[in-house]
Design a protein around this motif. Structure first.
Motif, PDB file in Angstrom:
ATOM      1  N   ILE A  90      89.640 -32.192  82.031  1.00 22.00           N
ATOM      2  CA  ILE A  90      88.817 -32.651  81.018  1.00 22.00           C
ATOM      3  C   ILE A  90      88.098 -32.146  80.102  1.00 22.00           C
ATOM      4  N   GLY A  91      86.891 -31.021  81.349  1.00 24.29           N
ATOM      5  CA  GLY A  91      86.036 -30.339  80.710  1.00 24.29           C
ATOM      6  C   GLY A  91      86.420 -29.072  79.594  1.00 24.29           C
ATOM      7  N   ARG A  92      87.938 -28.794  79.771  1.00 23.13           N
ATOM      8  CA  ARG A  92      88.002 -27.766  78.522  1.00 23.13           C
ATOM      9  C   ARG A  92      88.789 -28.729  77.688  1.00 23.13           C
ATOM     10  N   ALA A  93      89.107 -30.435  77.525  1.00 19.51           N
ATOM     11  CA  ALA A  93      89.570 -30.989  76.354  1.00 19.51           C
ATOM     12  C   ALA A  93      88.202 -31.356  75.320  1.00 19.51           C
ATOM     13  N   LEU A  94      87.086 -31.517  76.690  1.00 17.13           N
ATOM     14  CA  LEU A  94      85.544 -31.589  76.050  1.00 17.13           C
ATOM     15  C   LEU A  94      84.890 -30.434  74.831  1.00 17.13           C
ATOM     16  N   THR A  95      85.329 -28.813  75.877  1.00 19.60           N
ATOM     17  CA  THR A  95      84.235 -28.722  75.068  1.00 19.60           C
ATOM     18  C   THR A  95      85.421 -27.607  73.828  1.00 19.60           C
ATOM     19  N   ALA A  96      87.051 -28.216  74.355  1.00 19.38           N
ATOM     20  CA  ALA A  96      87.503 -27.848  72.949  1.00 19.38           C
ATOM     21  C   ALA A  96      87.282 -28.572  71.341  1.00 19.38           C
ATOM     22  N   ALA A  97      86.856 -30.406  72.058  1.00 19.76           N
ATOM     23  CA  ALA A  97      86.488 -30.475  71.342  1.00 19.76           C
ATOM     24  C   ALA A  97      85.175 -30.917  70.778  1.00 19.76           C
ATOM     25  N   LEU A  98      84.107 -30.367  71.382  1.00 17.32           N
ATOM     26  CA  LEU A  98      82.932 -29.873  70.568  1.00 17.32           C
ATOM     27  C   LEU A  98      83.521 -28.183  69.567  1.00 17.32           C
ATOM     28  N   ALA A  99      84.377 -27.661  69.919  1.00 28.19           N
ATOM     29  CA  ALA A  99      84.723 -26.429  69.448  1.00 28.19           C
ATOM     30  C   ALA A  99      84.948 -27.822  67.766  1.00 28.19           C
ATOM     31  N   GLY A 100      85.107 -28.297  68.234  1.00 33.93           N
ATOM     32  CA  GLY A 100      86.369 -28.928  67.230  1.00 33.93           C
ATOM     33  C   GLY A 100      85.386 -29.547  66.249  1.00 33.93           C
ATOM     34  N   LEU A 101      84.270 -29.983  66.630  1.00 36.52           N
ATOM     35  CA  LEU A 101      83.176 -30.307  66.157  1.00 36.52           C
ATOM     36  C   LEU A 101      82.488 -29.404  64.847  1.00 36.52           C
ATOM     37  N   ALA A 102      81.908 -28.065  65.517  1.00 26.81           N
ATOM     38  CA  ALA A 102      81.464 -27.139  65.148  1.00 26.81           C
ATOM     39  C   ALA A 102      82.219 -26.585  63.931  1.00 26.81           C
ATOM     40  N   ARG A 103      83.224 -26.913  64.310  1.00 30.33           N
ATOM     41  CA  ARG A 103      83.875 -25.787  63.038  1.00 30.33           C
ATOM     42  C   ARG A 103      84.019 -27.361  61.884  1.00 30.33           C
ATOM     43  N   ASP A 104      84.366 -28.141  61.847  1.00 35.33           N
ATOM     44  CA  ASP A 104      84.239 -29.167  61.255  1.00 35.33           C
ATOM     45  C   ASP A 104      82.899 -29.013  59.798  1.00 35.33           C
ATOM     46  N   ARG A 105      81.542 -29.208  61.123  1.00 33.82           N
ATOM     47  CA  ARG A 105      80.363 -29.418  60.313  1.00 33.82           C
ATOM     48  C   ARG A 105      80.100 -27.838  59.437  1.00 33.82           C
TER      49      ARG A 105
END
Length: 141
Positions: A83-98
């Motif tokens: 879950i921690g890895r998935a949350l970190t990856a999701a935040l990284a994806g959000l950062a890229r998208d922004r």
């Protein structure tokens, strides 16, 4: 597991057990009102908030915008499930998208779980870095 970006105070308070301390209403409202502040919560299959990650975008004139991963936490019963890895990856994806050019965080050398999570999510430790902190809640600071 489902990861959602949180925009409502009620969702923050429903996940209060994931924070270090109970969420403060005024701070929660300020955080959620700023579109450069991000809170993602992972929900278990039964709808229970199982983990969270927060991030804050910062912009500098000669560097552009990057995202600071402020806090990552997974509730004890859900640890060790990615879950921690998935949350970190999701935040990284959000950062890229922004349009952020980078994402960074700080953790202790004595926190192997966090270090393993960040590495598994694609992060690399910065060599020879030192963190300084100012605590304005202490008398004399």
């Amino acid at each position: 597991m489902e990861i959602r970006r949180i925009t409502e105070p009620a969702d923050v308070h429903a996940a209060a057990h994931l924070f270090d301390a109970p969420p403060l209403p005024d701070a929660t409202a300020r955080f959620l009102a700023d579109d450069r502040h991000h809170l993602l919560i992972a929900y278990a299959d039964d709808g229970t908030p199982a983990g969270l990650v927060t991030g804050v975008e910062t912009t500098h004139p000669d560097k552009g915008t990057e995202l600071f991963l402020y806090e990552l936490g997974v509730d004890e019963p859900y640890r060790g499930r990615g879950i921690g890895r998935a949350l970190t990856a999701a935040l990284a994806g959000l950062a890229r998208d922004r349009g952020c050019h980078a994402m960074w965080t700080v953790t202790g050398e004595d926190n192997p779980a966090a270090r393993a999570t960040y590495r598994a999510a694609g992060g690399d430790p910065e060599p020879r870095q030192v963190v300084y902190a100012w605590d304005f809640t202490r008398p004399g600071d």
